[in-house]
Design an enzyme around this catalytic site. Structure first.
Site, PDB file in Angstrom:
ATOM      1  N   HIS A  69       0.821  -1.218   0.000  1.00 18.64           N
ATOM      2  CA  HIS A  69       0.000   0.000   0.000  1.00 18.64           C
ATOM      3  C   HIS A  69       0.853   1.265   0.000  1.00 18.64           C
ATOM      4  O   HIS A  69       0.319   2.362  -0.223  1.00 18.64           O
ATOM      5  CB  HIS A  69      -0.899  -0.015   1.244  1.00 18.64           C
ATOM      6  CG  HIS A  69      -2.330   0.344   0.959  1.00 18.64           C
ATOM      7  ND1 HIS A  69      -2.888   0.358  -0.302  1.00 18.64           N
ATOM      8  CD2 HIS A  69      -3.340   0.704   1.806  1.00 18.64           C
ATOM      9  CE1 HIS A  69      -4.162   0.711  -0.228  1.00 18.64           C
ATOM     10  NE2 HIS A  69      -4.463   0.935   1.041  1.00 18.64           N
ATOM     11  N   ASN A  97      -6.888   6.393   3.844  1.00 16.39           N
ATOM     12  CA  ASN A  97      -8.296   6.684   3.598  1.00 16.39           C
ATOM     13  C   ASN A  97      -8.659   8.159   3.703  1.00 16.39           C
ATOM     14  O   ASN A  97      -9.765   8.552   3.321  1.00 16.39           O
ATOM     15  CB  ASN A  97      -9.176   5.877   4.558  1.00 16.39           C
ATOM     16  CG  ASN A  97      -9.093   4.386   4.280  1.00 16.39           C
ATOM     17  OD1 ASN A  97      -8.353   3.945   3.399  1.00 16.39           O
ATOM     18  ND2 ASN A  97      -9.845   3.609   5.024  1.00 16.39           N
ATOM     19  N   ASP A 131      -0.643   2.686  -5.450  1.00 19.38           N
ATOM     20  CA  ASP A 131      -0.519   1.242  -5.665  1.00 19.38           C
ATOM     21  C   ASP A 131      -1.737   0.705  -6.392  1.00 19.38           C
ATOM     22  O   ASP A 131      -2.834   1.256  -6.295  1.00 19.38           O
ATOM     23  CB  ASP A 131      -0.364   0.528  -4.316  1.00 19.38           C
ATOM     24  CG  ASP A 131      -1.546   0.760  -3.396  1.00 19.38           C
ATOM     25  OD1 ASP A 131      -2.324  -0.173  -3.153  1.00 19.38           O
ATOM     26  OD2 ASP A 131      -1.714   1.904  -2.903  1.00 19.38           O
ATOM     27  N   ASN A 169      -9.228   3.363  -1.897  1.00 20.37           N
ATOM     28  CA  ASN A 169      -9.744   4.308  -0.909  1.00 20.37           C
ATOM     29  C   ASN A 169      -9.012   5.639  -0.875  1.00 20.37           C
ATOM     30  O   ASN A 169      -9.605   6.677  -0.573  1.00 20.37           O
ATOM     31  CB  ASN A 169      -9.730   3.678   0.489  1.00 20.37           C
ATOM     32  CG  ASN A 169     -10.804   2.621   0.642  1.00 20.37           C
ATOM     33  OD1 ASN A 169     -11.824   2.664  -0.034  1.00 20.37           O
ATOM     34  ND2 ASN A 169     -10.576   1.667   1.529  1.00 20.37           N
TER      35      ASN A 169
END
Length: 204
Positions: free
Chosen positions: A35, A82, A107, A128
């Site tokens: 991530h 997020n 990513d 997100n």
């Protein structure tokens, strides 16, 4: 006094023309996870430019530099993935930049390590971080470089667990081949040569 003057002189002149944002999660426990590929890309760009990303502004760690003759602000949001849009929205508003001048490195689990997909604009694709940027800025008209981090090993594998996992040695080698090209890709996009960037790097 001379040292102080030289430090000021090192700051790029003129207004910031582009934001280059890497998405990821702050903290040691998230370093080098899938991530955080966006963070890794921006770190590589900073290395190429000789810039340190160490100033806290706009809910991000930032670094100021010049890329292809354009003053850019390198950003690694410290809000967690997020809420990435908070950092982007604040910085874009401060510098009065349209979203077309916000380049995001992110990513992508639909691409294998070693592959990138460059897009001029588009939906969040279920990511997100992108979703929050689009929601808070009200725009999906920003360029993004999607960095392959590999798909889940099987359909029922927990997605959160997967994106917070680390790369195998072989995957990391493939990823590094892309990260080494991050600055060159950014140079093309910042210079308005998006078609050249997409034709040169997409699918590779």
């Amino acid at each position: 006094m001379r040292n102080l003057f030289s430090k000021r002189a090192a700051v790029p002149a003129g207004p910031v023309e582009f934001l280059i944002v890497g998405l990821g999660n702050p903290g040691k426990e998230y370093e080098n996870t899938r991530h955080n590929a966006g963070f890794m890309a921006v770190d590589c760009i900073a290395g190429e430019l000789g810039v340190k990303i160490d100033r806290l502004r706009f809910k991000s760690l930032c670094g100021d530099g010049v890329l292809a003759g354009h003053r850019v602000l390198l950003m690694k949001p410290s809000t967690f993935m997020n809420l990435s849009g908070q950092a982007v929205q604040e910085a874009a508003a401060f510098y009065k930049l349209p979203m077309e001048r916000v380049l995001v490195f992110v990513d992508d689990i639909s691409l294998e390590p070693g592959h990138v997909r460059i897009r001029r604009k588009g939906t969040d694709g279920g990511h997100n971080g992108l979703k929050n940027i689009i929601y808070l800025t009200g725009s999906d008209q920003f360029p993004r470089v999607k960095i392959g981090v590999g798909a889940k090993p099987y359909p029922d594998y927990d997605l959160a667990k997967w994106v917070l996992s680390r790369f195998s040695a072989e995957e990391r080698k493939a990823l590094d081949s892309v990260l080494e090209q991050a600055a060159d890709i950014a140079k093309l996009i910042v210079s308005g040569r998006m078609d050249e960037a997409m034709n040169g790097y997409n699918g590779k």
